[in-house]
Design a protein around this motif. Structure first.
Motif, PDB file in Angstrom:
ATOM      1  N   GLY A 253      21.883 -11.259  55.743  1.00 39.50           N
ATOM      2  CA  GLY A 253      23.342 -10.628  55.967  1.00 39.50           C
ATOM      3  C   GLY A 253      24.589 -11.234  55.029  1.00 39.50           C
ATOM      4  N   ARG A 254      25.440 -10.767  55.708  1.00 36.33           N
ATOM      5  CA  ARG A 254      26.419 -11.236  54.200  1.00 36.33           C
ATOM      6  C   ARG A 254      27.608 -11.961  55.146  1.00 36.33           C
ATOM      7  NH1 ARG A 254      29.030  -6.337  51.269  1.00 36.33           N
ATOM      8  NH2 ARG A 254      31.146  -7.160  51.416  1.00 36.33           N
ATOM      9  N   ILE A 255      27.835 -12.454  54.635  1.00 31.14           N
ATOM     10  CA  ILE A 255      29.512 -13.567  54.727  1.00 31.14           C
ATOM     11  C   ILE A 255      30.769 -12.916  54.076  1.00 31.14           C
ATOM     12  CG2 ILE A 255      28.220 -15.576  53.885  1.00 31.14           C
ATOM     13  CD1 ILE A 255      29.636 -17.152  56.372  1.00 31.14           C
ATOM     14  N   THR A 256      31.675 -13.158  54.707  1.00 36.88           N
ATOM     15  CA  THR A 256      32.950 -13.147  53.956  1.00 36.88           C
ATOM     16  C   THR A 256      34.012 -14.360  54.417  1.00 36.88           C
ATOM     17  OG1 THR A 256      32.307 -10.202  53.440  1.00 36.88           O
ATOM     18  CG2 THR A 256      34.927 -11.548  53.312  1.00 36.88           C
ATOM     19  N   LEU A 257      34.606 -14.857  53.160  1.00 37.00           N
ATOM     20  CA  LEU A 257      35.532 -15.145  53.504  1.00 37.00           C
ATOM     21  C   LEU A 257      36.952 -14.941  52.710  1.00 37.00           C
ATOM     22  CD1 LEU A 257      36.247 -17.980  54.525  1.00 37.00           C
ATOM     23  CD2 LEU A 257      35.601 -19.500  52.350  1.00 37.00           C
ATOM     24  N   HIS A 258      37.981 -15.184  53.795  1.00 40.47           N
ATOM     25  CA  HIS A 258      39.404 -14.797  52.707  1.00 40.47           C
ATOM     26  C   HIS A 258      40.076 -15.439  52.145  1.00 40.47           C
ATOM     27  CE1 HIS A 258      38.335 -10.540  53.640  1.00 40.47           C
ATOM     28  NE2 HIS A 258      38.013 -10.797  54.461  1.00 40.47           N
ATOM     29  N   VAL A 259      40.793 -16.085  51.224  1.00 47.45           N
ATOM     30  CA  VAL A 259      41.971 -16.859  51.104  1.00 47.45           C
ATOM     31  C   VAL A 259      43.538 -16.223  50.936  1.00 47.45           C
ATOM     32  CG1 VAL A 259      42.544 -18.347  49.323  1.00 47.45           C
ATOM     33  CG2 VAL A 259      40.177 -18.007  49.164  1.00 47.45           C
ATOM     34  N   ASP A 260      43.909 -16.658  51.279  1.00 43.79           N
ATOM     35  CA  ASP A 260      45.452 -16.476  51.832  1.00 43.79           C
ATOM     36  C   ASP A 260      46.074 -16.545  50.649  1.00 43.79           C
ATOM     37  OD1 ASP A 260      47.991 -15.349  53.255  1.00 43.79           O
ATOM     38  OD2 ASP A 260      47.571 -16.573  54.028  1.00 43.79           O
ATOM     39  N   GLY A 261      47.514 -16.668  50.721  1.00 41.63           N
ATOM     40  CA  GLY A 261      48.362 -16.826  50.068  1.00 41.63           C
ATOM     41  C   GLY A 261      48.524 -18.726  49.766  1.00 41.63           C
ATOM     42  N   GLY A 262      49.569 -18.863  49.094  1.00 38.31           N
ATOM     43  CA  GLY A 262      49.866 -20.518  49.031  1.00 38.31           C
ATOM     44  C   GLY A 262      49.606 -20.730  47.059  1.00 38.31           C
ATOM     45  N   ARG A 263      49.699 -22.274  47.366  1.00 37.56           N
ATOM     46  CA  ARG A 263      49.761 -22.613  46.006  1.00 37.56           C
ATOM     47  C   ARG A 263      48.623 -22.063  45.162  1.00 37.56           C
ATOM     48  NH1 ARG A 263      46.271 -26.595  45.776  1.00 37.56           N
ATOM     49  NH2 ARG A 263      46.305 -28.134  47.875  1.00 37.56           N
ATOM     50  N   ASP A 264      48.553 -22.127  43.143  1.00 37.38           N
ATOM     51  CA  ASP A 264      47.315 -21.837  43.122  1.00 37.38           C
ATOM     52  C   ASP A 264      46.193 -22.882  42.843  1.00 37.38           C
ATOM     53  OD1 ASP A 264      45.417 -20.340  41.315  1.00 37.38           O
ATOM     54  OD2 ASP A 264      46.569 -20.096  39.981  1.00 37.38           O
ATOM     55  N   THR A 265      45.601 -23.333  42.317  1.00 35.22           N
ATOM     56  CA  THR A 265      44.196 -24.246  42.450  1.00 35.22           C
ATOM     57  C   THR A 265      44.194 -23.904  40.807  1.00 35.22           C
ATOM     58  OG1 THR A 265      42.884 -23.285  43.519  1.00 35.22           O
ATOM     59  CG2 THR A 265      43.955 -24.813  44.534  1.00 35.22           C
ATOM     60  N   SER A 266      43.410 -24.968  39.816  1.00 37.57           N
ATOM     61  CA  SER A 266      43.478 -24.872  38.931  1.00 37.57           C
ATOM     62  C   SER A 266      41.238 -23.711  38.867  1.00 37.57           C
ATOM     63  CB  SER A 266      42.797 -26.162  37.711  1.00 37.57           C
ATOM     64  OG  SER A 266      41.847 -26.001  36.922  1.00 37.57           O
ATOM     65  N   ARG A 267      41.022 -23.782  37.515  1.00 42.03           N
ATOM     66  CA  ARG A 267      39.995 -23.201  37.966  1.00 42.03           C
ATOM     67  C   ARG A 267      39.362 -23.593  36.546  1.00 42.03           C
ATOM     68  NH1 ARG A 267      40.490 -16.292  39.900  1.00 42.03           N
ATOM     69  NH2 ARG A 267      40.329 -17.188  41.916  1.00 42.03           N
ATOM     70  N   GLY A 268      39.395 -24.784  36.099  1.00 42.67           N
ATOM     71  CA  GLY A 268      39.360 -25.471  34.807  1.00 42.67           C
ATOM     72  C   GLY A 268      38.192 -26.292  34.804  1.00 42.67           C
ATOM     73  N   SER A 269      37.619 -26.582  34.476  1.00 41.96           N
ATOM     74  CA  SER A 269      35.758 -26.954  34.357  1.00 41.96           C
ATOM     75  C   SER A 269      36.358 -28.473  34.854  1.00 41.96           C
ATOM     76  CB  SER A 269      35.357 -27.807  33.162  1.00 41.96           C
ATOM     77  OG  SER A 269      36.220 -28.651  32.126  1.00 41.96           O
ATOM     78  N   ALA A 270      35.016 -28.728  36.366  1.00 49.17           N
ATOM     79  CA  ALA A 270      34.876 -29.771  37.053  1.00 49.17           C
ATOM     80  C   ALA A 270      33.841 -30.136  36.917  1.00 49.17           C
ATOM     81  CB  ALA A 270      35.980 -29.362  38.756  1.00 49.17           C
ATOM     82  N   ARG A 271      33.766 -31.976  37.276  1.00 46.79           N
ATOM     83  CA  ARG A 271      32.589 -32.425  37.464  1.00 46.79           C
ATOM     84  C   ARG A 271      31.149 -31.952  38.730  1.00 46.79           C
ATOM     85  NH1 ARG A 271      30.291 -38.517  37.218  1.00 46.79           N
ATOM     86  NH2 ARG A 271      28.446 -38.156  37.175  1.00 46.79           N
ATOM     87  N   GLU A 272      32.628 -31.677  39.600  1.00 47.59           N
ATOM     88  CA  GLU A 272      31.350 -31.229  40.787  1.00 47.59           C
ATOM     89  C   GLU A 272      31.541 -30.144  40.876  1.00 47.59           C
ATOM     90  OE1 GLU A 272      29.770 -32.613  44.257  1.00 47.59           O
ATOM     91  OE2 GLU A 272      30.641 -33.616  42.835  1.00 47.59           O
ATOM     92  N   GLU A 273      30.000 -29.270  40.363  1.00 48.83           N
ATOM     93  CA  GLU A 273      29.670 -28.482  40.611  1.00 48.83           C
ATOM     94  C   GLU A 273      28.201 -28.268  40.916  1.00 48.83           C
ATOM     95  OE1 GLU A 273      29.099 -26.964  37.030  1.00 48.83           O
ATOM     96  OE2 GLU A 273      31.388 -26.241  36.770  1.00 48.83           O
TER      97      GLU A 273
END
Length: 275
Positions: A253-273
Motif C-alpha cells: 500500500g501507500r504511506i504519506t508524510l507531510h512537511v509543515d512550515g519552518g525554514r527552508d532547506t537546501s535541495r542542492g547536491s549532497a554526498r549522502e544519497e
C-alpha cells in the motif's frame, strides 16, 4: 581513539542534535577514523539519549546498495538505532525545524515476531523471525556540516537517522516476497524515484540477518517487536517546507508524510544519497 575523545565526540553530536546546529566532520581533524571508532561514538551517543528518557525500538541499516558501498569504499552496510522519539505514523506532519538538512527515503520495514541473536543467523532464520512487513519512510539527517561525511562520521551520527514513518498494519510475513516489492515515490504529486526490494542487499531479509550477526558480535540481540529499517530503495530526496511525500508499494500500500512550515532547506547536491 581514546575514551576521552569518544566521549567528547558523542557530546558534540548530542549538542548538535539538541541545538540543530551542525558540526565539522570528525574525519577532517582525524582522517584515520574508521568504522569501529564511529560505532564507539555511536554507543556513547545512544547512552546519552537513553539517559534522557528515549529508548531503542529497532535498528536502521544504511549503505545497503552496492553503489553506496562503492562511494564509501566499504563492502558492508552500516547501522544505527531507531529511537522511540523519532517514530511517526502514516499521514503525520513533521517540521523542517526539527532537522538540520533532511532528506526522505522509502524503505521496506519489518517488525520482528521472535528474537534473533547472532552471530551465525542465516537468512532463512531471519525470515522465520519476521512477523510483519510494512511500508516505511525514513527522514535521513546529518548533524555534520553540509553532509560532508566520511564513514566514521555517519556511523557516529546514528547512521544519519532523523526520523521514520510507518504504515500499518502491514502484511503477515510470508504473504509476499520482499525482493519483488516495487515502489513509486513522489513529492508533491510528481514521481521522483522508483525502486524495488532487491535494492537492499539483494533481499531485505538479508539485512535482518546481517544486523543480527553484527549486533550479536557485540553481544546485542534483536528483540521480538523491534523494527528493522532495511535501507533505501532509491536516492534520498531533499525535504522542504510544505512538501508532501507519498510512497506507493506493491502489496504494502501507500504511506504519506507531510512537511509543515519552518525554514527552508537546501535541495542542492549532497554526498549522502540512498542510505
Amino acid at each position: 581513539m581514546s575514551a576521552e575523545e569518544t566521549v567528547a565526540r558523542a557530546r558534540a553530536l548530542y549538542d548538535a542534535r539538541a541545538k540543530r546546529v551542525p558540526i565539522a566532520p570528525f574525519t577532517d581533524a582525524d582522517p584515520a577514523l574508521g568504522m569501529d571508532d564511529g560505532y564507539a561514538v555511536q554507543r556513547e551517543l545512544v547512552r546519552l539519549l537513553v539517559a534522557d528518557g528515549d529508548r531503542v525500538v529497532g535498528y536502521k541499516a544504511g549503505l545497503t546498495s552496492a553503489a553506496m558501498q562503492d562511494m564509501f569504499g566499504v563492502g558492508t552496510p552500516d547501522y544505527g538505532p531507531v529511537l522511540a522519539s523519532t517514530v511517526y505514523a502514516d499521514g503525520a506532519t513533521v517540521s523542517c525545524d526539527a532537522f538540520i538538512a533532511p532528506k526522505v527515503e522509502a524503505e521496506i520495514v519489518f517488525r520482528l515476531g521472535a528474537p534473533l541473536a547472532g552471530p551465525g543467523v542465516t537468512v532463512e532464520q531471519a525470515r522465520g523471525a519476521v512477523a510483519e512487513v510494512m511500508a516505511g519512510l525514513e527522514i535521513v539527517d546529518s548533524r555534520i556540516e553540509d553532509w560532508r561525511i566520511g564513514l566514521a562520521d555517519t556511523i557516529a551520527d546514528l547512521a544519519s537517522n532523523g526520523a521514520v514513518a510507518l504504515a500499518g498494519p502491514g502484511l503477515r510475513a510470508g504473504a509476499c516476497d520482499p525482493r519483488l516489492i516495487g515502489m513509486v515515490f513522489s513529492r508533491n504529486g510528481e514521481t521522483v524515484a522508483t525502486g524495488a526490494g532487491a535494492a537492499a542487499l539483494g533481499d531485505p531479509v538479508a539485512v535482518v540477518a546481517w544486523l543480527a550477526n553484527v549486533l550479536g558480535e557485540r553481544g546485542v540481540p534483536l528483540k521480538a517487536g523491534q523494527l528493522i529499517m532495511t535501507g533505501a530503495l532509491h536516492a534520498a530526496v531533499p525535504m522542504g517546507p510544505g512538501d508532501t511525500f507519498v510512497a506507493e508499494f506493491d502489496r504494502l500500500g501507500r504511506i504519506t508524510l507531510h512537511v509543515d512550515g519552518g525554514r527552508d532547506t537546501s535541495r542542492g547536491s549532497a554526498r549522502e544519497e540512498g542510505r
